[in-house]
Motif scaffolding. Sequence first.
Motif, PDB file in Angstrom:
ATOM      1  N   GLU A 227      75.167  21.320 -10.609  1.00 55.26           N
ATOM      2  CA  GLU A 227      73.959  22.089 -10.306  1.00 55.26           C
ATOM      3  C   GLU A 227      74.374  23.461  -9.787  1.00 55.26           C
ATOM      4  N   VAL A 228      73.809  24.482 -10.376  1.00 54.08           N
ATOM      5  CA  VAL A 228      74.023  25.848  -9.916  1.00 54.08           C
ATOM      6  C   VAL A 228      72.751  26.254  -9.173  1.00 54.08           C
ATOM      7  N   ARG A 229      72.895  26.592  -7.899  1.00 50.09           N
ATOM      8  CA  ARG A 229      71.729  26.839  -7.050  1.00 50.09           C
ATOM      9  C   ARG A 229      71.771  28.255  -6.468  1.00 50.09           C
TER      10      ARG A 229
ATOM     11  N   ILE B   2      70.930  32.630  -9.922  1.00 47.50           N
ATOM     12  CA  ILE B   2      71.068  31.762 -11.093  1.00 47.50           C
ATOM     13  C   ILE B   2      70.849  30.311 -10.686  1.00 47.50           C
ATOM     14  N   ASP B   3      69.981  29.627 -11.421  1.00 49.54           N
ATOM     15  CA  ASP B   3      69.696  28.207 -11.194  1.00 49.54           C
ATOM     16  C   ASP B   3      69.713  27.464 -12.521  1.00 49.54           C
ATOM     17  N   PHE B   4      70.523  26.441 -12.642  1.00 44.43           N
ATOM     18  CA  PHE B   4      70.360  25.501 -13.750  1.00 44.43           C
ATOM     19  C   PHE B   4      71.172  24.240 -13.475  1.00 44.43           C
ATOM     20  N   THR B   5      70.941  23.223 -14.293  1.00 42.57           N
ATOM     21  CA  THR B   5      71.517  21.890 -14.076  1.00 42.57           C
ATOM     22  C   THR B   5      72.201  21.419 -15.348  1.00 42.57           C
TER      23      THR B   5
ATOM     24  N   GLU C 106      75.277  28.285  -4.279  1.00 38.74           N
ATOM     25  CA  GLU C 106      76.304  27.254  -4.307  1.00 38.74           C
ATOM     26  C   GLU C 106      76.366  26.549  -5.661  1.00 38.74           C
ATOM     27  N   ILE C 107      77.506  25.908  -5.877  1.00 43.20           N
ATOM     28  CA  ILE C 107      77.734  25.064  -7.042  1.00 43.20           C
ATOM     29  C   ILE C 107      77.928  23.651  -6.517  1.00 43.20           C
TER      30      ILE C 107
END
Length: 246
Positions: free
Chosen positions: A7-9, A24-27, A61-62
């Motif tokens: 998860e990129v938060r 950037i946000d994605f899973t 965070e990652i």
Amino acid sequence: MSEAILEVRHLSKSFGRNEVLRDIDFTVRPGDVTSIIGASGSGKSTLLRCINLLETPTAGEIVFHGKSVTGGKVNANSYRTKVGMVFQSFNLFNNMTVLDNCMVGQTKVLRKDRETARANALKYLEQVGMAPYINAKPRQISGGQKQRVAIARALAMEPEVLLFDEPTSALDPEMVGEVLSVMRDLAQGGMTMLVVTHEMAFARDVSNRVVYMADGVICEEGTPQEIFEHPQQARTREFLSRFRAQ
């Protein structure tokens, strides 16, 4: 829905005053093949380098299997055995044979004995069609063959996720197909992959998720059908118009 691997938060990255990535946000879930597309300079490669901890995010965070790996909370080398990376420029050791390139990480990082590492390396070199070249040095093989060796080397670490940073952009056109063919086979075999690419046909036909980036932000993401057939954003439509006109 299966639990996320990565998860990129709210990830951001700046170099001095130059903000390259913003919020950037994605899973990434098991078996996902996510293609990240966008013009050069949109932050795609920097995003991969942050995910692989080759760059330190400025903010955000990652998260890997529910645990943050940013902020010095994890052994980067150990993490990279699970989240492997294939580079644009191959990054092979020129003084080592093809076989040794695929063994060195296993023996140095995973602490495997040489016999086990050799058997494992041979398995993956066979998978990518490079078993006949085990005694060659990188200078003796083509760019496409080097990239296939680089993929075998990454696979030999038996990662959970493979990151590909424009893996075909340094290749002559006739060599692109052989590398994309290996990547298609990996995708069909269930390998979880995050691919920065300019190969729109690969993104459309092989991915199950597509992320379009521009100016350091995610403009749009969705299934290949959503992005390529029904893009919502004007910037996405403009970027894809050249590809769709071909």
